[in-house]
Design a protein around this motif. Structure first.
Motif, mmCIF file in Angstrom:
data_model
loop_
_atom_site.group_PDB
_atom_site.id
_atom_site.type_symbol
_atom_site.label_atom_id
_atom_site.label_comp_id
_atom_site.label_asym_id
_atom_site.label_seq_id
_atom_site.Cartn_x
_atom_site.Cartn_y
_atom_site.Cartn_z
ATOM 1 N N ARG A 103 41.432 44.485 -1.310
ATOM 2 C CA ARG A 103 42.645 43.669 -0.767
ATOM 3 C C ARG A 103 43.115 44.727 0.076
ATOM 4 O O ARG A 103 43.171 46.089 0.142
ATOM 5 N N LYS A 104 44.052 43.994 0.840
ATOM 6 C CA LYS A 104 45.077 44.607 1.905
ATOM 7 C C LYS A 104 46.391 44.549 1.513
ATOM 8 O O LYS A 104 46.877 43.356 1.277
ATOM 9 N N ASP A 105 47.035 45.420 2.013
ATOM 10 C CA ASP A 105 48.709 45.282 1.637
ATOM 11 C C ASP A 105 49.190 45.597 2.904
ATOM 12 O O ASP A 105 49.376 46.863 3.392
ATOM 13 N N GLU A 106 49.373 44.431 3.721
ATOM 14 C CA GLU A 106 49.786 44.736 4.859
ATOM 15 C C GLU A 106 51.302 45.359 4.971
ATOM 16 O O GLU A 106 51.469 46.153 6.243
ATOM 17 N N GLU A 107 52.033 45.252 4.286
ATOM 18 C CA GLU A 107 53.516 45.816 4.418
ATOM 19 C C GLU A 107 53.647 47.304 4.442
ATOM 20 O O GLU A 107 53.925 48.016 4.881
ATOM 21 N N ARG A 108 52.384 47.863 3.401
ATOM 22 C CA ARG A 108 52.081 49.246 3.504
ATOM 23 C C ARG A 108 50.970 49.785 4.138
ATOM 24 O O ARG A 108 50.702 50.944 4.073
ATOM 25 N N ASN A 109 50.544 49.059 5.062
ATOM 26 C CA ASN A 109 49.102 49.443 5.773
ATOM 27 C C ASN A 109 48.353 50.118 4.783
ATOM 28 O O ASN A 109 47.861 51.064 5.316
ATOM 29 N N THR A 110 47.872 49.430 3.580
ATOM 30 C CA THR A 110 47.049 50.208 2.826
ATOM 31 C C THR A 110 46.010 49.075 2.501
ATOM 32 O O THR A 110 45.898 48.163 2.396
ATOM 33 N N CYS A 111 44.838 49.737 2.395
ATOM 34 C CA CYS A 111 43.233 49.015 1.934
ATOM 35 C C CYS A 111 43.131 49.738 0.596
ATOM 36 O O CYS A 111 43.134 50.750 0.519
ATOM 37 N N VAL A 112 42.899 48.700 -0.323
ATOM 38 C CA VAL A 112 42.402 48.962 -1.834
ATOM 39 C C VAL A 112 41.010 48.683 -1.967
ATOM 40 O O VAL A 112 40.709 47.519 -1.686
ATOM 41 N N PHE A 113 40.261 49.780 -2.195
ATOM 42 C CA PHE A 113 38.868 49.636 -2.478
ATOM 43 C C PHE A 113 38.337 49.626 -4.142
ATOM 44 O O PHE A 113 38.862 50.454 -4.717
ATOM 45 N N ALA A 114 37.452 48.688 -4.240
ATOM 46 C CA ALA A 114 36.825 48.813 -5.578
ATOM 47 C C ALA A 114 35.837 50.069 -5.376
ATOM 48 O O ALA A 114 35.000 50.239 -4.323
ATOM 49 N N ALA A 115 35.616 51.072 -6.221
ATOM 50 C CA ALA A 115 34.807 52.186 -6.072
ATOM 51 C C ALA A 115 34.014 52.380 -7.221
ATOM 52 O O ALA A 115 34.318 52.114 -8.561
ATOM 53 N N SER A 116 32.879 52.758 -7.016
ATOM 54 C CA SER A 116 31.833 53.006 -7.874
ATOM 55 C C SER A 116 30.845 53.887 -7.646
ATOM 56 O O SER A 116 30.433 54.026 -6.385
ATOM 57 N N VAL A 117 30.468 54.653 -8.652
ATOM 58 C CA VAL A 117 29.173 55.573 -8.526
ATOM 59 C C VAL A 117 28.315 55.144 -9.411
ATOM 60 O O VAL A 117 28.385 55.218 -10.542
ATOM 61 N N THR A 118 26.909 55.018 -8.704
ATOM 62 C CA THR A 118 25.991 54.496 -9.799
ATOM 63 C C THR A 118 24.713 55.499 -9.747
ATOM 64 O O THR A 118 24.600 56.208 -8.640
ATOM 65 N N ASN A 119 23.969 55.731 -10.846
ATOM 66 C CA ASN A 119 22.862 56.529 -10.753
ATOM 67 C C ASN A 119 21.760 55.526 -10.442
ATOM 68 O O ASN A 119 21.608 54.336 -10.137
ATOM 69 N N GLN A 120 20.304 56.233 -10.336
ATOM 70 C CA GLN A 120 19.104 55.555 -9.702
ATOM 71 C C GLN A 120 18.793 54.596 -10.957
ATOM 72 O O GLN A 120 18.036 53.578 -10.346
ATOM 73 N N ASP A 121 19.225 54.313 -12.015
ATOM 74 C CA ASP A 121 19.034 53.334 -12.922
ATOM 75 C C ASP A 121 19.982 52.208 -12.863
ATOM 76 O O ASP A 121 19.881 51.151 -13.522
ATOM 77 N N GLY A 122 20.897 52.312 -11.957
ATOM 78 C CA GLY A 122 21.818 51.332 -11.851
ATOM 79 C C GLY A 122 22.942 51.486 -12.854
ATOM 80 O O GLY A 122 23.846 50.731 -12.800
ATOM 81 N N LYS A 123 23.067 52.682 -13.531
ATOM 82 C CA LYS A 123 24.241 52.804 -14.753
ATOM 83 C C LYS A 123 25.437 53.643 -13.756
ATOM 84 O O LYS A 123 25.300 54.250 -12.860
#
Length: 135
Positions: A103-123
């Motif tokens: 999502r974007k917060d236009e009033e605050r000029n901020t982008c919010v990202f879903a973050a993930s780190v997965t291993n080679q097995d998809g975990k």
């Protein structure tokens, strides 16, 4: 903020090595035994050495840099990481850090990202949200 659209994404993948763990320890001073001492690590629930959790956050920071680079001068900066570690990263694991614009917060000029780190097995080894401030 028009440069960013919900659903935009980027990723970075890397195989974690001894060099990464020792180099990171040298930079930040995290020489905890579970990271740098195999005999110590054998006595933990992990049974072998693991990478520092903050190293996974560093990989997310790499991807945040990709996103920040999309903005023209004066650019954009990452300013917040809300990350939970969910599984260990072992030497030799190949991890993929991924961000997806939620999502974007236009009033605050901020982008919010879903973050993930997965291993080679998809975990999932780390997940949460990151925030990019467009200047």
């Amino acid at each position: 903020m028009d440069l960013y659209a919900v659903g935009d994404h980027a990723e970075f993948a890397k195989t974690v090595t001894d060099f990464d763990v020792y180099g990171f320890a040298g930079i930040v001073g995290d020489f905890y035994g579970v990271h740098v001492n195999e005999e110590y690590a054998k006595k933990t629930r992990f049974e072998r050495r693991i990478a520092q959790g903050a190293l996974s956050v560093g990989f997310l920071a790499t991807v945040m840099g990709y996103m920040a680079a999309k903005a023209p001068n004066p650019g954009a900066v990452s300013y917040r990481y809300d990350i939970t570690f969910t599984a260990p990263v072992y030497m030799g694991d190949t991890v993929t850090a991924r961000l997806v614009l939620e999502r974007k917060d236009e009033e605050r000029n901020t982008c919010v990202f879903a973050a993930s780190v997965t291993n080679q097995d998809g975990k999932v080894v780390a997940q949460g949200q990151t925030y990019l401030k467009v200047l």
